[in-house]
Design an enzyme around this catalytic site. Structure first.
Site, short mmCIF file in Angstrom:
data_model
loop_
_atom_site.label_atom_id
_atom_site.label_comp_id
_atom_site.label_asym_id
_atom_site.label_seq_id
_atom_site.Cartn_x
_atom_site.Cartn_y
_atom_site.Cartn_z
N CYS A 12 0.86 -1.33 0.04
CA CYS A 12 -0.11 0.01 0.05
C CYS A 12 0.71 1.18 0.28
CB CYS A 12 -1.21 -0.04 1.26
SG CYS A 12 -0.42 0.28 2.74
N CYS A 84 -4.26 -0.95 -2.05
CA CYS A 84 -4.92 0.52 -2.25
C CYS A 84 -4.61 0.75 -3.57
CB CYS A 84 -4.32 1.60 -1.31
SG CYS A 84 -2.80 2.13 -1.73
N CYS A 91 3.01 1.23 -8.51
CA CYS A 91 3.75 0.01 -8.23
C CYS A 91 4.42 -0.43 -9.74
CB CYS A 91 2.87 -1.30 -8.24
SG CYS A 91 3.63 -2.72 -7.74
#
Length: 151
Positions: A12, A84, A91
């Site tokens: 997250c 999230c 990412c």
């Protein structure tokens, strides 16, 4: 014969609540077949509300620490699970990741006032359900005998 452990990294934004709780649940529910890890696109601290919510159900995440994704860039990871939406978008592609999932979990830290701890409990319970289902699915997949075509 040593047990093959499935390495799961929960990600997250701040590695302060959702990913920490998911890591705690996988440690509690996954048994020897899983290795639970968590990280954030940034590191901060594990939120006291997350620690308190997990302690209410007998899972102690107090000793866990907030870490950045950089710690795992070169690691071999079986499952990367973003918890999230912001982390999913931020990412990076990681060569060592075999599979990836996304669980859109609301940020309990975004709730202000009297309902804040209730928001952490709600997220805790949703993560428990998702981790329970994940463990069951992965455990079935590793226990199934090979199909005749693959023998």
């Amino acid at each position: 014969m040593p047990t093959v452990r499935i390495r799961v990294l929960f990600l997250c934004t701040h590695n302060s609540a959702r990913s920490q709780m998911a890591e705690g649940w996988l440690r509690a529910l996954g048994g020897d077949g899983f290795e639970a890890l968590s990280a954030g696109t940034e590191a901060t601290v594990v939120r006291p509300e997350a620690i308190a919510a997990m302690r209410e159900v007998g899972v102690d995440i107090g000793p866990q620490e907030s870490k950045t994704l950089a710690r795992y860039r070169a690691a071999q990871i079986d499952w990367l699970i973003t918890v999230c939406d912001q982390a999913r978008e931020a990412c990076p592609v990681m060569a060592g990741v075999r599979s990836q999932l996304h669980w859109s979990i609301p940020d309990p830290a975004a709730v202000a006032g009297a309902g804040r701890q209730a928001a952490f409990r709600t997220v805790r319970d949703e993560l428990r359900a998702r981790v329970t289902a994940f463990v069951a699915e992965r455990s079935r997949a590793t226990e199934e005998p090979p199909s005749p075509a693959s023998v």
